[in-house]
Design a protein around this motif. Structure first.
Motif, PDB file in Angstrom:
ATOM      1  N   LEU A 480      21.644  24.780 -36.654  1.00 29.40           N
ATOM      2  CA  LEU A 480      22.006  26.179 -36.916  1.00 29.40           C
ATOM      3  C   LEU A 480      20.893  27.144 -36.518  1.00 29.40           C
ATOM      4  O   LEU A 480      21.092  28.358 -36.498  1.00 29.40           O
ATOM      5  CB  LEU A 480      22.332  26.373 -38.406  1.00 29.40           C
ATOM      6  N   GLY A 481      19.717  26.622 -36.241  1.00 24.77           N
ATOM      7  CA  GLY A 481      18.601  27.485 -35.854  1.00 24.77           C
ATOM      8  C   GLY A 481      17.355  27.103 -36.631  1.00 24.77           C
ATOM      9  O   GLY A 481      17.459  26.613 -37.763  1.00 24.77           O
ATOM     10  N   ILE A 482      16.199  27.311 -36.016  1.00 22.25           N
ATOM     11  CA  ILE A 482      14.965  26.956 -36.718  1.00 22.25           C
ATOM     12  C   ILE A 482      13.920  28.056 -36.573  1.00 22.25           C
ATOM     13  O   ILE A 482      13.971  28.870 -35.657  1.00 22.25           O
ATOM     14  CB  ILE A 482      14.364  25.604 -36.236  1.00 22.25           C
ATOM     15  N   ASN A 483      12.970  28.016 -37.488  1.00 16.54           N
ATOM     16  CA  ASN A 483      11.829  28.934 -37.436  1.00 16.54           C
ATOM     17  C   ASN A 483      10.809  28.431 -36.425  1.00 16.54           C
ATOM     18  O   ASN A 483      10.744  27.228 -36.142  1.00 16.54           O
ATOM     19  CB  ASN A 483      11.128  28.967 -38.792  1.00 16.54           C
ATOM     20  N   ASN A 484       9.975  29.345 -35.948  1.00 21.12           N
ATOM     21  CA  ASN A 484       8.781  28.919 -35.204  1.00 21.12           C
ATOM     22  C   ASN A 484       7.778  28.407 -36.216  1.00 21.12           C
ATOM     23  O   ASN A 484       7.879  28.702 -37.402  1.00 21.12           O
ATOM     24  CB  ASN A 484       8.151  30.099 -34.472  1.00 21.12           C
ATOM     25  N   ASN A 485       6.805  27.699 -35.755  1.00 23.78           N
ATOM     26  CA  ASN A 485       5.792  27.244 -36.708  1.00 23.78           C
ATOM     27  C   ASN A 485       4.945  28.393 -37.233  1.00 23.78           C
ATOM     28  O   ASN A 485       4.539  28.407 -38.379  1.00 23.78           O
ATOM     29  CB  ASN A 485       4.907  26.162 -36.100  1.00 23.78           C
ATOM     30  N   ASP A 486       4.686  29.394 -36.381  1.00 27.71           N
ATOM     31  CA  ASP A 486       3.873  30.505 -36.892  1.00 27.71           C
ATOM     32  C   ASP A 486       4.780  31.667 -37.309  1.00 27.71           C
ATOM     33  O   ASP A 486       5.374  31.621 -38.375  1.00 27.71           O
ATOM     34  CB  ASP A 486       2.811  30.929 -35.874  1.00 27.71           C
ATOM     35  N   TYR A 487       4.906  32.686 -36.477  1.00 30.73           N
ATOM     36  CA  TYR A 487       5.682  33.851 -36.894  1.00 30.73           C
ATOM     37  C   TYR A 487       7.171  33.679 -36.572  1.00 30.73           C
ATOM     38  O   TYR A 487       7.533  33.293 -35.457  1.00 30.73           O
ATOM     39  CB  TYR A 487       5.132  35.106 -36.191  1.00 30.73           C
ATOM     40  N   THR A 488       8.009  33.977 -37.546  1.00 26.80           N
ATOM     41  CA  THR A 488       9.457  33.987 -37.320  1.00 26.80           C
ATOM     42  C   THR A 488       9.982  35.351 -37.733  1.00 26.80           C
ATOM     43  O   THR A 488       9.744  35.790 -38.862  1.00 26.80           O
ATOM     44  CB  THR A 488      10.139  32.891 -38.159  1.00 26.80           C
ATOM     45  N   SER A 489      10.684  35.998 -36.836  1.00 22.05           N
ATOM     46  CA  SER A 489      11.185  37.340 -37.162  1.00 22.05           C
ATOM     47  C   SER A 489      12.400  37.229 -38.078  1.00 22.05           C
ATOM     48  O   SER A 489      13.082  36.199 -38.128  1.00 22.05           O
ATOM     49  CB  SER A 489      11.573  38.082 -35.882  1.00 22.05           C
ATOM     50  N   ILE A 495      19.791  34.068 -37.957  1.00 20.96           N
ATOM     51  CA  ILE A 495      20.805  33.238 -37.288  1.00 20.96           C
ATOM     52  C   ILE A 495      21.259  32.119 -38.220  1.00 20.96           C
ATOM     53  O   ILE A 495      22.443  31.878 -38.390  1.00 20.96           O
ATOM     54  CB  ILE A 495      20.248  32.676 -35.954  1.00 20.96           C
ATOM     55  N   TRP A 496      20.309  31.444 -38.859  1.00 20.53           N
ATOM     56  CA  TRP A 496      20.721  30.412 -39.821  1.00 20.53           C
ATOM     57  C   TRP A 496      20.840  30.984 -41.230  1.00 20.53           C
ATOM     58  O   TRP A 496      21.639  30.526 -42.039  1.00 20.53           O
ATOM     59  CB  TRP A 496      19.772  29.203 -39.778  1.00 20.53           C
ATOM     60  N   GLY A 497      20.027  32.018 -41.526  1.00 21.90           N
ATOM     61  CA  GLY A 497      19.937  32.524 -42.900  1.00 21.90           C
ATOM     62  C   GLY A 497      21.248  33.087 -43.432  1.00 21.90           C
ATOM     63  O   GLY A 497      21.608  32.854 -44.586  1.00 21.90           O
ATOM     64  N   PHE A 498      21.974  33.829 -42.592  1.00 27.88           N
ATOM     65  CA  PHE A 498      23.242  34.404 -43.067  1.00 27.88           C
ATOM     66  C   PHE A 498      24.311  33.332 -43.255  1.00 27.88           C
ATOM     67  O   PHE A 498      25.227  33.492 -44.049  1.00 27.88           O
ATOM     68  CB  PHE A 498      23.713  35.523 -42.136  1.00 27.88           C
ATOM     69  N   LYS A 499      24.189  32.237 -42.515  1.00 30.67           N
ATOM     70  CA  LYS A 499      25.165  31.150 -42.691  1.00 30.67           C
ATOM     71  C   LYS A 499      24.991  30.493 -44.061  1.00 30.67           C
ATOM     72  O   LYS A 499      25.964  30.183 -44.746  1.00 30.67           O
ATOM     73  CB  LYS A 499      24.985  30.098 -41.596  1.00 30.67           C
ATOM     74  N   TYR A 500      23.761  30.308 -44.460  1.00 35.08           N
ATOM     75  CA  TYR A 500      23.529  29.661 -45.766  1.00 35.08           C
ATOM     76  C   TYR A 500      23.702  30.633 -46.933  1.00 35.08           C
ATOM     77  O   TYR A 500      24.141  30.244 -48.003  1.00 35.08           O
ATOM     78  CB  TYR A 500      22.104  29.113 -45.837  1.00 35.08           C
ATOM     79  N   ASP A 516       4.965  35.465 -51.206  1.00 34.38           N
ATOM     80  CA  ASP A 516       4.211  34.614 -50.277  1.00 34.38           C
ATOM     81  C   ASP A 516       4.129  35.309 -48.921  1.00 34.38           C
ATOM     82  O   ASP A 516       4.642  34.817 -47.915  1.00 34.38           O
ATOM     83  CB  ASP A 516       4.912  33.240 -50.167  1.00 34.38           C
ATOM     84  N   PRO A 517       3.468  36.484 -48.880  1.00 28.14           N
ATOM     85  CA  PRO A 517       3.497  37.298 -47.648  1.00 28.14           C
ATOM     86  C   PRO A 517       2.858  36.602 -46.460  1.00 28.14           C
ATOM     87  O   PRO A 517       3.173  36.911 -45.313  1.00 28.14           O
ATOM     88  CB  PRO A 517       2.722  38.565 -48.043  1.00 28.14           C
ATOM     89  N   MET A 518       1.932  35.651 -46.715  1.00 29.74           N
ATOM     90  CA  MET A 518       1.278  34.960 -45.593  1.00 29.74           C
ATOM     91  C   MET A 518       2.095  33.736 -45.140  1.00 29.74           C
ATOM     92  O   MET A 518       1.679  32.996 -44.269  1.00 29.74           O
ATOM     93  CB  MET A 518      -0.123  34.495 -45.998  1.00 29.74           C
ATOM     94  N   ASN A 519       3.227  33.521 -45.798  1.00 32.87           N
ATOM     95  CA  ASN A 519       4.141  32.433 -45.405  1.00 32.87           C
ATOM     96  C   ASN A 519       3.474  31.061 -45.472  1.00 32.87           C
ATOM     97  O   ASN A 519       3.641  30.235 -44.575  1.00 32.87           O
ATOM     98  CB  ASN A 519       4.685  32.687 -43.990  1.00 32.87           C
ATOM     99  N   PHE A 520       2.737  30.810 -46.558  1.00 33.99           N
ATOM    100  CA  PHE A 520       2.122  29.488 -46.681  1.00 33.99           C
ATOM    101  C   PHE A 520       3.183  28.406 -46.862  1.00 33.99           C
ATOM    102  O   PHE A 520       3.147  27.366 -46.196  1.00 33.99           O
ATOM    103  CB  PHE A 520       1.130  29.447 -47.862  1.00 33.99           C
ATOM    104  N   PHE A 521       4.124  28.650 -47.783  1.00 30.99           N
ATOM    105  CA  PHE A 521       5.187  27.655 -48.005  1.00 30.99           C
ATOM    106  C   PHE A 521       6.221  27.832 -46.911  1.00 30.99           C
ATOM    107  O   PHE A 521       6.962  28.814 -46.903  1.00 30.99           O
ATOM    108  CB  PHE A 521       5.849  27.872 -49.372  1.00 30.99           C
ATOM    109  N   ARG A 522       6.234  26.914 -45.991  1.00 32.54           N
ATOM    110  CA  ARG A 522       7.206  27.102 -44.921  1.00 32.54           C
ATOM    111  C   ARG A 522       7.639  25.774 -44.312  1.00 32.54           C
ATOM    112  O   ARG A 522       6.933  24.755 -44.390  1.00 32.54           O
ATOM    113  CB  ARG A 522       6.656  28.014 -43.828  1.00 32.54           C
ATOM    114  N   ASN A 523       8.823  25.822 -43.753  1.00 35.86           N
ATOM    115  CA  ASN A 523       9.317  24.711 -42.942  1.00 35.86           C
ATOM    116  C   ASN A 523      10.272  25.288 -41.903  1.00 35.86           C
ATOM    117  O   ASN A 523      10.350  26.519 -41.746  1.00 35.86           O
ATOM    118  CB  ASN A 523       9.952  23.609 -43.815  1.00 35.86           C
ATOM    119  N   GLU A 524      10.995  24.421 -41.224  1.00 34.69           N
ATOM    120  CA  GLU A 524      11.830  24.870 -40.095  1.00 34.69           C
ATOM    121  C   GLU A 524      12.956  25.797 -40.538  1.00 34.69           C
ATOM    122  O   GLU A 524      13.536  26.510 -39.727  1.00 34.69           O
ATOM    123  CB  GLU A 524      12.411  23.654 -39.354  1.00 34.69           C
TER     124      GLU A 524
END
Ligand code: FDA
Length: 539
Positions: A480-489, A495-500, A516-524
């Motif tokens: 459904l779509g994935i985040n980049n490892n660093d910045y994701t707009s 693209i995936w967020g509205f589906k879920y 968590d403004p620095m996005n420490f907790f993150r995955n795809e």
């Protein structure tokens, strides 16, 4: 590297431990271990909490909670260390050292993430494995319980049933699923038409935020408390434990199974079911499973629709109800069994009914490789559409495939879409989860099974929800779509967020930005903050 003299001892112990295990590590890895060993302080704790590669127990600890062997191949990226905290301070220390030394943290409770996100990452990472956080305290007088995130649903159900046979908890059907990930994405099972999702029945939580603060519902605030109940794991913090509301069940419930294959009108009966099941009383749960089975003609295959359900009541009531509302099913007494709610957990979990102790066994069922996808259906699928769905299950790749189709309605219709992040409420006839499985030995051919599931998903397009095509975050699907490892707009994650999450995605992004403004907790597929530092740097 310069280490303060007074703090050398614990670190030296780790050095000895690593040398004995033959591990070779680079600079940041040493720094992380140094940091953690200083904070854990004694060798005995260190040896129980830190597992680095080549430690004799590393593989068994890693594999113990892998529930999708697609992600346990030699090529699967492995964590440089697995940390199994014994107490809260160990969790905080792991968080502190991962942040300080730039390691991504993957939080694992039951390890059922269908895309393996709790134990796989493409960047250097450590697993924070909550396998020692499994305590459960049931308070029948106040009809509540505290459950730590690493406990399995089986352990939770067992602990409730050990105290009472008239209280339960409305969560998933697979006993090895972990509370941590399951509650973080919603969680439903046989009681959801009566009581809603697991997340709907959480009344407090204990969480560590990115700054290491230990928060409860009051101190985290209602926005964060809303977000952690369905907004997906590994995003807002590390949830240590949940306070849940127990729900009443009768001492006797009735379960049933009716199998209909293609030659027995499965298509027509399933077609009819779509018009009826979501309107049935909320005391009734009903699920349809579509699978390939042997036909009565030797050597031939057919497709079977298995209608399985549970009434919070007795067998006579069930038969009268189904004969009145859904006579096409042909439900008879021999299809039904009266039992306690805890026995029904074994029944729906595909476990032998002899002893509830099996609920404590994490290895009671075989682990396969799998790919899952999900849909929500709002209009009945025409018979011709069902015929096509059934025929896809006759294909070679579908030997171990299933479409799991629970009827919605009941309490789910009464809960507003924005009550929690999980938005799929009124207006859904059912959810469909398509799972294709294969053995670990067949992993080399996984592409063919995955492409079958994509073809099935594509086939279903005209019959399922649109704009967005909704999906269930607990059956995570990276297609459904994935985040980049660093910045994701925001746009990319939408693209995936509205589906879920439908419109709840916007509020989830706001909460994430705050906590968590620095996005420490993150995955795809974690919710991104609005303006992360990478964006500010102009990347
Ligand atoms: P896991 O530990 O892999 O965690 C899943 C996600 O949550 C990961 O991103 C992880 O990092 C994060 N996470 C875990 N613990 C966390 C914590 N303490 N704090 C913050 N983040 C955390 N669903 C359903 O609704 N009903 C059902 O009946 C079933 N049945 C089922 C059967 C099988 C065999 C599978 C593989 C899956 C299901 N599911 C399900 C889906 C299940 O609910 C989903 O995969 C959950 O996320 C699994 O939670 P675990 O803790 O086991 O996974």
């Amino acid at each position: 590297m310069k280490f303060p003299q007074f703090s050398m001892l614990p670190f030296l112990m780790v050095v000895v431990m690593l040398s004995l295990s033959g591990t070779t590590l680079s600079h940041p890895h040493w720094d992380f271990l140094h940091c953690l060993s200083l904070r854990l302080a004694d060798y005995s704790t260190i040896s129980k909490v830190i597992y680095v590669q080549n430690n004799p127990s590393y593989s068994s600890v890693l594999n113990a909670s892998i529930h999708n062997t697609r992600f346990s191949t030699p090529a699967t990226p492995k964590p440089f260390a697995i940390i199994t905290p014994l107490k809260t301070s160990h969790v905080r220390s792991t968080l502190y050292c991962s942040k300080k030394h730039g390691f991504q943290l993957r939080i694992r409770s039951g390890g059922h993430d269908v895309e393996g996100l709790s134990y796989v990452s493409e960047v250097p990472f450590v697993i924070l494995d909550l396998l020692n956080f499994r305590a459960i305290k049931v308070d029948t007088k106040n009809e509540v319980a505290w459950v730590q995130s690493g406990a399995t649903l089986g352990e939770l159900y067992y602990a409730i049933a050990a105290k009472t046979n008239t209280l339960a908890f409305p969560a998933g059907m697979c006993h090895t699923v972990g509370a941590g990930g399951h509650f973080s994405g919603g969680g439903y099972g046989t009681l959801f038409r009566k009581y809603g999702l697991a997340a709907d029945n959480i009344i407090d939580a204990r969480m560590i935020d990115v700054n290491g603060r230990i928060l409860d519902r009051k101190s985290m605030g209602e926005d964060v408390f809303w977000a952690i109940r369905g907004g997906g794991g590994n995003t807002f913090g590390i949830v240590l434990a949940w306070k849940i509301k127990l729900v009443p069940v009768p001492a006797v419930v009735t379960v049933f199974t009716v199998n209909k294959n293609l030659e027995q009108n499965a298509t027509k009966i399933f077609h009819r079911w779509q018009y009826i099941a979501h309107k049935l009383p909320d005391d009734l749960f009903m699920n349809v499973w579509i699978t390939k089975v042997n036909s009565s003609q030797v050597g031939m295959k057919t497709v079977q629709a298995t209608f399985r359900g549970m009434l919070l009541g007795g067998v006579d009531e069930l038969i009268a109800l189904i004969q009145d509302k859904f006579p096409e099913l042909g439900l008879a007494e021999e299809n039904c069994n009266e039992m306690s709610w805890i026995e029904s957990v074994l029944y729906f979990g595909g476990l032998p009914l002899q002893s509830v102790d099996i609920l404590l066994d994490k290895n009671a069922l075989p682990t396969l490789s799998l790919k899952a996808k999900s849909d929500y259906v709002k209009e009945p699928i025409p018979e011709s559409g069902i015929e096509g769905l059934m025929s896809m299950f006759l294909e070679e790749e579908a030997d171990n495939a299933v479409a799991m189709i629970p009827a919605f309605g009941g309490k789910m219709d009464d809960i507003p879409e924005n009550e929690l992040p999980y938005p799929h409420r009124a207006g859904n006839l059912f959810e469909a989860t398509y799972i294709v499985q294969w053995t670990k030995e067949e992993n080399a051919e996984s592409g063919k099974y995955i492409s079958w599931s994509r073809r099935l998903y594509s086939y279903m397009t005209p019959y399922v929800s649109k704009s967005p095509r909704e999906a269930y975050v607990n059956y995570r699907d990276l297609d459904l779509g994935i985040n980049n490892n660093d910045y994701t707009s925001y746009e990319q994650a939408s693209i995936w967020g509205f589906k879920y999450f439908k419109n709840n995605f916007k509020r989830l992004v706001q909460v994430k930005t705050k906590v968590d403004p620095m996005n420490f907790f993150r995955n795809e597929q974690s919710i991104p903050p609005l303006l992360s530092p990478w964006k500010k740097k102009g990347n």
